[in-house]
Design a protein around this motif. Structure first.
Motif, PDB file in Angstrom:
ATOM      1  N   ASP A 120       0.837  -1.206   0.000  1.00  0.00           N
ATOM      2  CA  ASP A 120       0.000   0.000   0.000  1.00  0.00           C
ATOM      3  C   ASP A 120       0.869   1.252   0.000  1.00  0.00           C
ATOM      4  N   ALA A 121       1.913   1.252   0.824  1.00  0.00           N
ATOM      5  CA  ALA A 121       2.795   2.425   0.910  1.00  0.00           C
ATOM      6  C   ALA A 121       3.590   2.613  -0.370  1.00  0.00           C
ATOM      7  N   LEU A 122       4.084   1.516  -0.929  1.00  0.00           N
ATOM      8  CA  LEU A 122       4.850   1.586  -2.171  1.00  0.00           C
ATOM      9  C   LEU A 122       4.001   2.180  -3.285  1.00  0.00           C
ATOM     10  N   ASP A 123       2.768   1.700  -3.383  1.00  0.00           N
ATOM     11  CA  ASP A 123       1.858   2.155  -4.431  1.00  0.00           C
ATOM     12  C   ASP A 123       1.476   3.617  -4.227  1.00  0.00           C
ATOM     13  N   ALA A 124       1.145   3.979  -2.994  1.00  0.00           N
ATOM     14  CA  ALA A 124       0.708   5.349  -2.712  1.00  0.00           C
ATOM     15  C   ALA A 124       1.811   6.364  -2.984  1.00  0.00           C
ATOM     16  N   ALA A 125       3.049   6.002  -2.653  1.00  0.00           N
ATOM     17  CA  ALA A 125       4.182   6.918  -2.820  1.00  0.00           C
ATOM     18  C   ALA A 125       4.834   6.800  -4.194  1.00  0.00           C
ATOM     19  N   ARG A 126       4.366   5.818  -4.978  1.00  0.00           N
ATOM     20  CA  ARG A 126       5.005   5.517  -6.262  1.00  0.00           C
ATOM     21  C   ARG A 126       6.510   5.335  -6.073  1.00  0.00           C
ATOM     22  N   ALA A 127       6.834   4.593  -5.031  1.00  0.00           N
ATOM     23  CA  ALA A 127       8.230   4.414  -4.630  1.00  0.00           C
ATOM     24  C   ALA A 127       8.835   3.184  -5.290  1.00  0.00           C
ATOM     25  N   ASP A 128      10.148   3.072  -5.179  1.00  0.00           N
ATOM     26  CA  ASP A 128      10.880   1.899  -5.657  1.00  0.00           C
ATOM     27  C   ASP A 128      11.000   0.832  -4.581  1.00  0.00           C
ATOM     28  N   ILE A 129      11.093   1.296  -3.314  1.00  0.00           N
ATOM     29  CA  ILE A 129      11.328   0.408  -2.183  1.00  0.00           C
ATOM     30  C   ILE A 129      10.460   0.862  -1.017  1.00  0.00           C
ATOM     31  N   ALA A 130       9.848  -0.092  -0.323  1.00  0.00           N
ATOM     32  CA  ALA A 130       9.170   0.182   0.948  1.00  0.00           C
ATOM     33  C   ALA A 130       9.835  -0.664   2.013  1.00  0.00           C
ATOM     34  N   THR A 131      10.200  -0.035   3.114  1.00  0.00           N
ATOM     35  CA  THR A 131      10.884  -0.766   4.179  1.00  0.00           C
ATOM     36  C   THR A 131      10.244  -0.439   5.524  1.00  0.00           C
ATOM     37  N   VAL A 132      10.796  -1.012   6.599  1.00  0.00           N
ATOM     38  CA  VAL A 132      10.121  -1.049   7.892  1.00  0.00           C
ATOM     39  C   VAL A 132      10.846  -0.215   8.938  1.00  0.00           C
ATOM     40  N   ALA A 133      10.050   0.509   9.728  1.00  0.00           N
ATOM     41  CA  ALA A 133      10.532   1.154  10.943  1.00  0.00           C
ATOM     42  C   ALA A 133       9.587   0.764  12.079  1.00  0.00           C
ATOM     43  N   THR A 134      10.107   0.738  13.298  1.00  0.00           N
ATOM     44  CA  THR A 134       9.251   0.503  14.463  1.00  0.00           C
ATOM     45  C   THR A 134       9.504   1.586  15.495  1.00  0.00           C
ATOM     46  N   VAL A 135       8.499   1.813  16.324  1.00  0.00           N
ATOM     47  CA  VAL A 135       8.598   2.792  17.409  1.00  0.00           C
ATOM     48  C   VAL A 135       8.248   2.084  18.705  1.00  0.00           C
ATOM     49  N   ASN A 136       9.145   2.182  19.715  1.00  0.00           N
ATOM     50  CA  ASN A 136       8.872   1.501  20.976  1.00  0.00           C
ATOM     51  C   ASN A 136       8.141   2.430  21.950  1.00  0.00           C
ATOM     52  N   ALA A 137       7.942   1.951  23.163  1.00  0.00           N
ATOM     53  CA  ALA A 137       7.174   2.704  24.153  1.00  0.00           C
ATOM     54  C   ALA A 137       7.846   4.017  24.538  1.00  0.00           C
ATOM     55  N   GLN A 138       9.150   4.074  24.352  1.00  0.00           N
ATOM     56  CA  GLN A 138       9.895   5.318  24.645  1.00  0.00           C
ATOM     57  C   GLN A 138       9.980   6.232  23.420  1.00  0.00           C
ATOM     58  N   HIS A 139       9.211   5.897  22.396  1.00  0.00           N
ATOM     59  CA  HIS A 139       9.157   6.676  21.151  1.00  0.00           C
ATOM     60  C   HIS A 139      10.483   6.675  20.401  1.00  0.00           C
ATOM     61  N   GLU A 140      11.291   5.638  20.633  1.00  0.00           N
ATOM     62  CA  GLU A 140      12.544   5.485  19.905  1.00  0.00           C
ATOM     63  C   GLU A 140      12.282   4.723  18.609  1.00  0.00           C
TER      64      GLU A 140
END
Length: 204
Positions: A120-140
Motif C-alpha cells: 500500500d505504501a509503495l503504491d501510494a508513494a510511487r516508490a521503488d522500495i518500501a521498508t520497515v521502521a518501528t517505534v517503541n514505548a519510549q518513542h525510539e
C-alpha cells in the motif's frame, strides 16, 4: 486497488555466515522443535505468490523446508558472503514478478500484514522500495531495512552498486525512492542473533 499477492515474490534471506552464532547456519537452528526458517516461511507464504530461499549452505536442507511452499533455493552469485544485498540481488534476478518482499530467516514473528502494508505504501508513494521502521514505548525509532518490498527492475542498479564494492543496505536504498512504513509492534521484527538469544526467545 490493492497489489495482488501473486504479483509479489517472497524472498527468505538465509545466506549469511551466522558469525554471531558461532558460524552455524542460523536459519536451521530450532525454535520449538522446528528450524527458524520454517517459522518465517509459514508467515511469508500466505502474503506472497512464489517463494525463494536465498541460501549459500545446506541447499538440500533448505529445499526440503521449502518444498511444502514450492519454494526454490537460490545462492549468491558473488563470492565470500558479501551480505544481505547479495541475497537481494539473487532474488531480484530470479523473481518472475514485478515485486520482491524480503525477510531474514531469524525473525519468526514477522507480521501477517507485512506485504499488504508495504505494498500500500509503495503504491501510494510511487516508490521503488518500501521498508520497515518501528517505534517503541519510549518513542525510539528503529529501522529494519532487510524487511523490504522492492521492484525487480532495480536489479541492474544493485549489481552495479555491489560491483563497486559497496555493501550497505541503507546506502543502496538512498539511491532510490524509498518509503518507510511504521509498525507499532517492535517484537514482531525481533531477530535472533545468538544461540543464547534463541534460548531466551524460546523460554519467553
Amino acid at each position: 486497488m490493492p497489489i495482488p499477492t501473486d504479483s509479489i515474490t517472497g524472498l527468505l534471506l538465509a545466506g549469511g555466515r551466522g558469525m554471531r552464532m558461532g558460524g552455524v547456519d542460523k536459519g536451521l537452528q530450532t525454535l520449538r522443535g522446528e528450524p527458524l526458517a520454517l517459522h518465517v516461511l509459514r508467515r511469508l507464504a500466505p502474503q506472497t505468490g512464489a517463494l525463494l530461499i536465498s541460501a549459500n549452505r545446506n541447499a538440500q536442507r533448505y529445499a526440503a523446508l521449502g518444498a511444502p511452499f514450492n519454494a526454490k533455493v537460490i545462492a549468491d552469485t558473488l563470492p565470500d558472503f558479501p551480505g544481505p544485498l547479495a541475497g537481494l540481488l539473487a532474488g531480484l534476478r530470479a523473481a518472475r514478478t514485478g515485486l520482491v518482499l524480503s525477510a531474514p530467516c531469524d525473525t519468526p514473528g514477522l507480521p501477517e500484514d507485512l506485504a499488504a502494508r508495504l505494498a500500500d505504501a509503495l503504491d501510494a508513494a510511487r516508490a521503488d522500495i518500501a521498508t520497515v521502521a518501528t517505534v517503541n514505548a519510549q518513542h525510539e525509532v528503529s529501522m529494519h531495512p532487510v524487511f523490504a518490498l522492492m521492484r525487480t527492475s532495480l536489479a541492474d542498479d544493485l549489481a552495479a552498486f555491489l560491483g563497486a564494492g559497496e555493501r550497505k543496505v541503507r546506502a543502496w536504498y538512498a539511491r532510490h525512492t524509498t518509503v518507510e512504513v511504521t509498525f507499532a509492534d517492535e517484537r514482531a521484527f525481533y531477530n535472533v542473533n545468538s544461540l543464547q538469544e534463541l534460548a531466551d526467545f524460546e523460554r519467553k
